[in-house]
Design a protein around this motif. Structure first.
Motif, PDB file in Angstrom:
ATOM      1  N   MET A   9       0.756  -1.510  -0.403  1.00 49.11           N
ATOM      2  CA  MET A   9       0.077  -0.327  -0.172  1.00 49.11           C
ATOM      3  C   MET A   9       0.888   1.163  -0.681  1.00 49.11           C
ATOM      4  O   MET A   9       1.874   1.429   0.837  1.00 49.11           O
ATOM      5  N   ARG A  26       0.832   5.021   1.012  1.00 48.05           N
ATOM      6  CA  ARG A  26       0.680   6.288   1.516  1.00 48.05           C
ATOM      7  C   ARG A  26       0.444   7.632   1.157  1.00 48.05           C
ATOM      8  O   ARG A  26       1.361   7.541   0.372  1.00 48.05           O
ATOM      9  N   LYS A  27      -0.330   8.058   0.827  1.00 51.84           N
ATOM     10  CA  LYS A  27      -0.669   9.339   0.433  1.00 51.84           C
ATOM     11  C   LYS A  27       0.041  10.325   1.129  1.00 51.84           C
ATOM     12  O   LYS A  27       0.207  10.932   2.950  1.00 51.84           O
ATOM     13  N   HIS A  75      -0.660   0.408   8.788  1.00 54.00           N
ATOM     14  CA  HIS A  75      -1.591   0.451   7.333  1.00 54.00           C
ATOM     15  C   HIS A  75      -2.559   1.600   7.728  1.00 54.00           C
ATOM     16  O   HIS A  75      -3.897   1.320   7.000  1.00 54.00           O
ATOM     17  N   TYR A  76      -2.057   3.149   8.047  1.00 51.63           N
ATOM     18  CA  TYR A  76      -2.498   4.162   8.318  1.00 51.63           C
ATOM     19  C   TYR A  76      -2.120   4.366   6.637  1.00 51.63           C
ATOM     20  O   TYR A  76      -1.327   4.596   6.413  1.00 51.63           O
ATOM     21  N   PRO A  77      -3.438   4.493   6.032  1.00 56.71           N
ATOM     22  CA  PRO A  77      -3.031   4.867   4.359  1.00 56.71           C
ATOM     23  C   PRO A  77      -2.372   6.663   4.483  1.00 56.71           C
ATOM     24  O   PRO A  77      -2.439   6.820   3.175  1.00 56.71           O
ATOM     25  N   ARG A 108      -8.103   9.164   7.122  1.00 56.57           N
ATOM     26  CA  ARG A 108      -7.831   8.165   6.917  1.00 56.57           C
ATOM     27  C   ARG A 108      -9.159   8.051   5.178  1.00 56.57           C
ATOM     28  O   ARG A 108      -8.144   7.518   4.527  1.00 56.57           O
ATOM     29  N   LEU A 109     -10.252   8.216   5.726  1.00 58.63           N
ATOM     30  CA  LEU A 109     -11.070   8.197   4.688  1.00 58.63           C
ATOM     31  C   LEU A 109     -10.975   9.009   2.867  1.00 58.63           C
ATOM     32  O   LEU A 109     -10.907   8.610   2.135  1.00 58.63           O
ATOM     33  N   ALA A 118      -7.657   9.705   1.629  1.00 59.92           N
ATOM     34  CA  ALA A 118      -6.413   9.142   1.907  1.00 59.92           C
ATOM     35  C   ALA A 118      -6.158   7.997   1.513  1.00 59.92           C
ATOM     36  O   ALA A 118      -5.847   7.292  -0.165  1.00 59.92           O
ATOM     37  N   ALA A 119      -7.763   5.896   2.171  1.00 58.01           N
ATOM     38  CA  ALA A 119      -7.712   5.806   1.262  1.00 58.01           C
ATOM     39  C   ALA A 119      -8.982   5.912   0.264  1.00 58.01           C
ATOM     40  O   ALA A 119      -9.905   4.795  -0.682  1.00 58.01           O
ATOM     41  N   GLU A 146     -11.898   6.516  -0.147  1.00 56.92           N
ATOM     42  CA  GLU A 146     -13.562   5.943   0.254  1.00 56.92           C
ATOM     43  C   GLU A 146     -13.912   7.511   0.581  1.00 56.92           C
ATOM     44  O   GLU A 146     -15.159   7.200   0.544  1.00 56.92           O
TER      45      GLU A 146
END
Length: 194
Positions: A1, A3-4, A28-30, A185-186, A188-189, A191
């Motif tokens: 993954m 990460r941003k 696991h934080y994006p 998180r939302l 960066a992922a 979502e």
């Protein structure tokens, strides 16, 4: 993954900045925090970020002939860090339309009220004056209207009979520190989007 890359803009102690930095430590934080910028060289948050090994920079608006010129200088700093997302965390400046357009959909802010209620300053005192039963905070996309961008997440706190602006602010801040990392998180992922 992958990460941003996130840059945070602050003007003071950076308690929400610290909450974002802590969240980004999780494997696991994006998102990863790549830099912290302040318009105040004495901002306490710069020392905190530097102690975490995060790049920091400050520039004084007084050194620039216009707000637009200052914002272009900020943009150059953010681009030098390879920032993909910008988080405003107590950044006490109104940004120029050109800067906002440059980061449209990739810049978010945490605001101490349940937007659209109480845009701007003194939100806790205003909520108490209106005798509302609930108050809280919002994380929203930054648009050209002050605190008018679409809300990503909100958290509510009850207003207690003996609340002062300070006691209410302290309870809201706890929720800000929980809410802002989740909203980042939302984003960066992928979502949530503007």
């Amino acid at each position: 993954m992958r990460r941003k890359r996130v840059a945070i803009l602050i003007s003071g102690r950076g308690s929400n900045m610290s909450a974002l930095i802590a969240a980004a430590r999780a494997p696991h934080y994006p998102a990863e925090i790549v830099g912290v910028f302040s318009n105040r060289a004495a901002a306490q948050g710069l020392e905190i970020a530097a102690a975490e090994g995060i790049a920091t920079r400050s520039l004084a608006q007084s050194a620039y002939e216009s707000r637009e010129a200052f914002d272009m200088a900020i943009n150059e700093v953010l681009e030098s860090w390879g920032a993909e997302i910008v988080c405003l965390a107590g950044f006490m400046r109104i940004l120029s339309p050109a800067f906002i357009a440059r980061w449209q959909g990739r810049m978010i802010n945490v605001h101490p009220s349940l937007l659209p209620l109480y845009r701007g300053l003194d939100t806790h005192a205003r909520a108490l004056a209106d005798k509302v039963a609930e108050h809280g905070c919002s994380v929203h996309f930054v648009t050209t209207g002050l605190d008018e961008g679409p809300v990503i997440l909100q958290a509510k706190v009850p207003v207690l009979p003996d609340d002062t602006p300070e006691t209410l602010a302290a309870r809201v801040l706890v929720e800000e520190h929980r809410l802002y990392p989740e909203a980042l998180r939302l984003l960066a992922a992928g979502e949530v989007s503007l």
